[in-house]
Design an enzyme around this catalytic site. Structure first.
Site, PDB file in Angstrom:
ATOM      1  CE  LYS A  20      -2.577   2.573   3.513  1.00  0.00           C
ATOM      2  NZ  LYS A  20      -1.431   3.355   3.980  1.00  0.00           N
ATOM      3  CG  ASN A  21       2.380   2.877   3.565  1.00  0.00           C
ATOM      4  OD1 ASN A  21       1.202   3.182   3.368  1.00  0.00           O
ATOM      5  ND2 ASN A  21       2.904   2.757   4.783  1.00  0.00           N
ATOM      6  NE  ARG A  54      -7.266   4.519   4.358  1.00  0.00           N
ATOM      7  CZ  ARG A  54      -6.442   5.205   5.116  1.00  0.00           C
ATOM      8  NH1 ARG A  54      -6.835   5.643   6.286  1.00  0.00           N
ATOM      9  NH2 ARG A  54      -5.221   5.473   4.720  1.00  0.00           N
ATOM     10  NE  ARG A  87      -0.160  10.251  10.042  1.00  0.00           N
ATOM     11  CZ  ARG A  87      -0.583   9.244   9.268  1.00  0.00           C
ATOM     12  NH1 ARG A  87      -1.846   8.904   9.272  1.00  0.00           N
ATOM     13  NH2 ARG A  87       0.256   8.602   8.493  1.00  0.00           N
ATOM     14  CG  ASP A 105       2.533   1.461   9.420  1.00  0.00           C
ATOM     15  OD1 ASP A 105       1.966   2.288  10.138  1.00  0.00           O
ATOM     16  OD2 ASP A 105       2.823   1.678   8.234  1.00  0.00           O
ATOM     17  CB  CYS A 144      -4.788   6.301  10.378  1.00  0.00           C
ATOM     18  SG  CYS A 144      -5.347   4.913   9.383  1.00  0.00           S
TER      19      CYS A 144
HETATM   20  C1  UD1 Z   1       4.087   7.025   6.495  1.00  0.00           C
HETATM   21  C2  UD1 Z   1       3.182   5.854   6.221  1.00  0.00           C
HETATM   22  C3  UD1 Z   1       2.596   5.321   7.523  1.00  0.00           C
HETATM   23  C4  UD1 Z   1       3.711   4.996   8.502  1.00  0.00           C
HETATM   24  C5  UD1 Z   1       4.653   6.175   8.671  1.00  0.00           C
HETATM   25  C6  UD1 Z   1       5.869   5.848   9.513  1.00  0.00           C
HETATM   26  C7  UD1 Z   1       2.300   6.330   4.025  1.00  0.00           C
HETATM   27  C8  UD1 Z   1       1.147   6.779   3.201  1.00  0.00           C
HETATM   28  N1  UD1 Z   1       2.114   6.309   5.342  1.00  0.00           N
HETATM   29  O1  UD1 Z   1       3.271   8.039   7.086  1.00  0.00           O
HETATM   30  O2  UD1 Z   1       1.868   4.131   7.214  1.00  0.00           O
HETATM   31  O3  UD1 Z   1       3.142   4.687   9.763  1.00  0.00           O
HETATM   32  O4  UD1 Z   1       5.124   6.614   7.384  1.00  0.00           O
HETATM   33  O5  UD1 Z   1       6.564   4.776   8.984  1.00  0.00           O
HETATM   34  O6  UD1 Z   1       3.351   5.956   3.512  1.00  0.00           O
HETATM   35  N2  UD1 Z   1       6.345  14.634  10.853  1.00  0.00           N
HETATM   36  C9  UD1 Z   1       6.431  15.973  11.130  1.00  0.00           C
HETATM   37  N3  UD1 Z   1       6.398  16.850  10.087  1.00  0.00           N
HETATM   38  C10 UD1 Z   1       6.282  16.442   8.793  1.00  0.00           C
HETATM   39  C11 UD1 Z   1       6.210  15.070   8.515  1.00  0.00           C
HETATM   40  C12 UD1 Z   1       6.237  14.181   9.563  1.00  0.00           C
HETATM   41  O7  UD1 Z   1       6.532  16.377  12.292  1.00  0.00           O
HETATM   42  O8  UD1 Z   1       6.262  17.304   7.909  1.00  0.00           O
HETATM   43  C13 UD1 Z   1       6.365  13.660  11.954  1.00  0.00           C
HETATM   44  C14 UD1 Z   1       5.056  12.870  12.069  1.00  0.00           C
HETATM   45  O9  UD1 Z   1       4.081  13.571  12.830  1.00  0.00           O
HETATM   46  C15 UD1 Z   1       5.513  11.598  12.740  1.00  0.00           C
HETATM   47  C16 UD1 Z   1       6.922  11.404  12.161  1.00  0.00           C
HETATM   48  O10 UD1 Z   1       7.324  12.662  11.650  1.00  0.00           O
HETATM   49  O11 UD1 Z   1       5.624  11.803  14.136  1.00  0.00           O
HETATM   50  C17 UD1 Z   1       7.007  10.385  11.046  1.00  0.00           C
HETATM   51  O12 UD1 Z   1       6.022  10.652  10.081  1.00  0.00           O
HETATM   52  P1  UD1 Z   1       6.156  10.240   8.551  1.00  0.00           P
HETATM   53  O13 UD1 Z   1       7.325   9.329   8.361  1.00  0.00           O
HETATM   54  O14 UD1 Z   1       6.094  11.472   7.732  1.00  0.00           O
HETATM   55  O15 UD1 Z   1       4.820   9.412   8.338  1.00  0.00           O
HETATM   56  P2  UD1 Z   1       3.798   9.547   7.171  1.00  0.00           P
HETATM   57  O16 UD1 Z   1       4.503   9.853   5.886  1.00  0.00           O
HETATM   58  O17 UD1 Z   1       2.641  10.376   7.596  1.00  0.00           O
END
Ligand code: UD1
Length: 418
Positions: A22-23, A397, A122, A305, A117
């Protein structure tokens, strides 16, 4: 809303084939916008997140056709770069990849904040800072983000957090920028490598994906290509843990074991009877499980995850297990539902303690997010009697044909639309 009704307490077994990740797929599909010709994606999972991305692409006037059960043809040469509104973006997190892809191709993206989710606040500040570093201007209008650039120029970008989403989005924006972009403290997840390989097969010049420094030399034109989505390591982890709890003999096939080392090591530490070959895992429930400690970390650490599904397995292990969640602030909601089913659970700050083994009881429970849903499916399969899981839409999803796959393993499971 959809419900899952599961009659648990049965021993399961057989072979399950893992679908495309998925990701990975949810980034490859928006990334296809960058192609100046057309792309074919293979091993695309049949899940609702993909359907929702296809709706957005078609709305943008891209041609999206299913050429077989698991492959998609996407032609984005005639895209109209329109605003992507909240009704489309709130359905999934990965809608944020339209920001990087549209900005990268058209120097303009108007996209509402993403849904997904509710496992923490986030923010996407790192994505937006990355776009600004490439020369874009970011403005807000309510929930809408307006990103524009006269031109995009390569730059050195250090990510304060090794964010998966920010790393991919910056790659997408930088792939056609002038000059070279270097992302430092980049995320290293296998899905990022898969996306970089996709862009490279179109003619992009990306090196270092899979390490914490990614270098992107901008190119002008991206040609057609065919690309395969990697197997879903989280889906694989889910079935492996189902095997460890309930199967007399389970074969999980079509996996890349190197992507799952942290989980496999942890399961061995728990005492799980597991054997790994090139692309398969053999697992059964013959051994008694011991309590373990898990700390979620960015790849190659233990994935956030997988922790919610691991929490359910921990209810069957002897002693006090501990999960420390370091990535998201609100990823323990499944523990409250497990508690209803009789699990002995305590939450202190970002740590969850689970004392086992416990005989779980069937109940009426609710999935609060995708992986919480998977955690509850495992709990329902373990518990004697019929469990109803509300909000099963979350599970659809991210899990292709879960009902069919589990039925083939011997589970009694019914998906009901209400
Ligand atoms: C992606 C995955 C999700 C997985 C996560 C961590 C997808 C669609 N989703 O989510 O399934 O659980 O990686 O492996 O691929 N953060 C910030 N600022 C930002 C971006 C992130 O503070 O601009 C923080 C987030 O709040 C979180 C951490 O960084 O605490 C990691 O988030 P991130 O790796 O970006 O996760 P996602 O891309 O949302």
């Amino acid at each position: 809303m959809k419900l899952l009704k599961i009659c648990g307490g049965r021993t399961l077994g057989g072979t399950v084939r893992i679908s495309g990740a998925k990701n990975s797929a949810v980034a490859l599909i928006p990334a296809a916008i960058l192609c100046d010709e057309n792309v074919k994606l293979l091993n695309v999972p049949n899940i609702s997140d993909i359907d929702n991305l296809a709706i957005i692409l078609r709305y943008l006037n891209a041609k999206v056709e299913k050429i077989s059960q698991d492959s998609l043809y996407i032609a984005s040469c005639n895209i109209e770069n329109k605003e992507i509104t909240e009704d489309m973006t709130r359905k999934l997190r990965a809608s944020y990849y339209f920001m990087g892809a549209l900005l990268g191709k058209y120097k303009k993206a108007v996209v509402s904040f993403p849904g997904g989710c509710t496992i923490g606040s986030r923010p996407i500040d790192l994505h937006l800072k990355g776009f600004e570093a490439l020369g874009a201007n970011v403005e807000y209008d309510g929930n809408k983000v307006i990103i524009t650039a006269e031109e995009l120029n390569g730059n050195n970008i250090y990510l304060d957090i090794a964010s998966v989403g920010a790393t991919v989005n910056i790659m997408l924006a930088a792939v056609k920028a002038k000059g070279t972009t270097i992302i430092e403290n980049a995320a290293r997840e296998p899905e990022i490598v898969n996306i970089a390989m996709f862009l490279n097969s179109m003619g992009a010049k990306i090196t270092g994906a899979g390490t914490n420094t990614i270098k992107i030399k901008g190119v002008n034109y991206l040609k057609k290509c065919t690309h395969e989505v990697i197997p879903d390591r989280i889906e694989a982890a889910t079935y492996i843990m189902i095997g460890a709890a309930l199967c007399d003999n389970l074969v999980v096939e079509n996996i890349i074991p190197e992507h799952m080392e942290a989980l496999i090591r942890k399961l061995k530490e728990m005492g799980v009877n597991i054997e790994v070959t090139d692309d398969k895992v053999y697992v059964n429930n013959k051994n008694k499980l011991k309590a373990v400690k898990v700390r979620t970390l960015v790849y190659p650490g233990f994935p956030t995850d997988m922790q919610q599904i691991m929490a359910t397995l921990m209810t069957q292990a002897k002693g006090v297990s501990e999960i420390e969640e370091t990535i998201f602030e609100n990823r323990f909601q499944n523990l409250y539902e497990l508690q209803k089913m009789g699990a002995k659970v305590k939450i202190v700050g970002n740590k969850g303690y689970i004392t086992g083994p416990t005989k779980l009881k069937s109940d009426n429970i609710t999935a609060t997010d995708l992986r919480a849903g998977a955690s509850l499916v495992l709990a329902a399969l373990i518990a004697d009697g019929e469990t109803t899981i509300n909000n099963a839409d979350y599970i659809l999803r991210g899990y292709e044909n879960m009902q069919e796959k589990l039925t083939r393993l011997g589970a009694k499971i019914e998906l009901i639309q209400i």
